[in-house]
Design a protein around this motif. Sequence first.
Motif, short mmCIF file in Angstrom:
data_model
loop_
_atom_site.label_atom_id
_atom_site.label_comp_id
_atom_site.label_asym_id
_atom_site.label_seq_id
_atom_site.Cartn_x
_atom_site.Cartn_y
_atom_site.Cartn_z
N GLY A 105 0.84 -1.18 0.00
CA GLY A 105 0.00 0.00 0.00
C GLY A 105 0.88 1.23 0.00
N SER A 106 0.28 2.41 -0.03
CA SER A 106 1.07 3.63 -0.05
C SER A 106 1.63 3.98 1.33
N SER A 107 0.94 3.57 2.38
CA SER A 107 1.38 3.86 3.74
C SER A 107 0.83 2.80 4.68
N GLY A 108 1.39 2.74 5.88
CA GLY A 108 0.88 1.84 6.90
C GLY A 108 1.44 0.43 6.88
N LYS A 109 2.31 0.11 5.92
CA LYS A 109 2.79 -1.27 5.78
C LYS A 109 3.54 -1.73 7.03
N THR A 141 -3.18 -1.83 2.22
CA THR A 141 -3.42 -0.69 3.11
C THR A 141 -3.82 0.52 2.27
N ASN A 142 -3.69 1.68 2.84
CA ASN A 142 -4.08 2.93 2.18
C ASN A 142 -3.42 3.11 0.82
N ILE A 143 -4.18 3.55 -0.16
CA ILE A 143 -3.62 3.94 -1.46
C ILE A 143 -3.64 5.45 -1.55
N LEU A 166 4.61 -18.89 10.64
CA LEU A 166 3.86 -17.80 10.01
C LEU A 166 4.84 -16.73 9.57
N GLY A 167 4.66 -16.22 8.35
CA GLY A 167 5.47 -15.12 7.85
C GLY A 167 4.62 -13.88 7.63
N ILE A 168 5.18 -12.71 7.93
CA ILE A 168 4.52 -11.43 7.66
C ILE A 168 5.55 -10.53 7.00
N PHE A 169 5.36 -10.26 5.72
CA PHE A 169 6.33 -9.48 4.96
C PHE A 169 5.64 -8.30 4.28
N GLU A 170 6.34 -7.17 4.23
CA GLU A 170 5.82 -6.01 3.52
C GLU A 170 6.58 -5.83 2.21
N ALA A 171 5.91 -5.25 1.24
CA ALA A 171 6.53 -5.02 -0.07
C ALA A 171 6.17 -3.62 -0.56
#
Length: 387
Positions: A113-117, A188-190, A160-165
């Motif tokens: 997303g643009s923010s909040g990752k 998340t937010n765009i 469990l994996g949690i990854f941001e991109a």
Amino acid sequence: MSIPIKNIIPAIHSGFEGMHPGVAIDNVSIDSRSLQNNSGTLFFALSGQNRDGHMYIKELIDKGVLNFVVSYIPFEVRGKANFFVVNNTLKALQDFSIYYRQLFDLPVIAITGSSGKTIVKEWLNYLLGPDYNIIRSPKSYNSQVGVPLSVIGINEKHNLGIFEAGISTTGEMEKLQPIIRPEIGILTNIGPAHDEGFADRQEKIREKLKLFTGVKLLILQKNIDVEKELDAAVKTFTWSFGENSDVQIVTQHDGGNTILSVVYHDQSFDISIPFTDAPSIENAISCLMVLLHFGYSHEIIKERMAGLYPVELRLQVKNGINGCTLIDDSYSSDYQSLKIALDFLEQHKTHSKKQSYYPMFSRAALKPKSFMLRSPNCFRGTISARL
């Protein structure tokens, strides 16, 4: 996990020239200053605008590193180590991480997303941590380099994996998707961040959605612009502030808290979160959606959501007393974060003397030096940086 050289050569599509064909790899590095560099390291000589990893190969050989992924072999080190020769060392790092990811069968949540990752990732780690052994992106490792390094941190103990991109232009997300291979997606937010890298907002949405190719579920706020770009085969789990969605939410401020009135499956319940700003509320709802999907009871959801906290920037460099420099990493206490923090301390050049300082365990003499401040509970167990 040790990986034989014979498996790495086809995984990264490389040639091989070396003296030790029988060795195995048990960690990966892109930084010549890392304390993890040793005889079991596979060093990727990345080239950027300011630095070329090939320049540090001789220094690393002197430290005992034997294995290098390179686009060329510097003359002075030829015949002194193992070299995996490729056209592009960044692509080789990504190819290696794709191969490595395939060695593990665990559910993965991917966030873009643009923010909040980063906030959503850290909050999910807090909310799900009591029930899962989680591997997550350290810091904001969400780039073309950061995502591979994050995934390479997986080991056999994780479930469990949690990854941001994150992406800044077209053609990037399709490289990250096979590295992460998510089962659950969170959008998340765009917003306007990185708009300059795309022809228009719709193109940016299309590019970000490439991360969710093949996911079993995509969590997002109901959004017409996003939904018209979605593949019809992608199952969605949507939320909104009172619109027609899977989960409907009404907010009400209560001092410094926000009450979320949630309607889901014809049931309603209230949650209190310790924030009133719109971005934090939206990020908290993204986390709530995961808890609902995982089937947590309303009571557990209420208890854990009430404990959400502001996410501080990690590895904050602060001015201390008596000319000291303080690197504050007290926010994180997991072993992977500790490894990164110690490397950061080693790389810090403000003072020649350095010391790790753990409150409650010691008092450091305040002569000018750099300190790493961390929570003492990071010592509960053996620190491992192995694959």
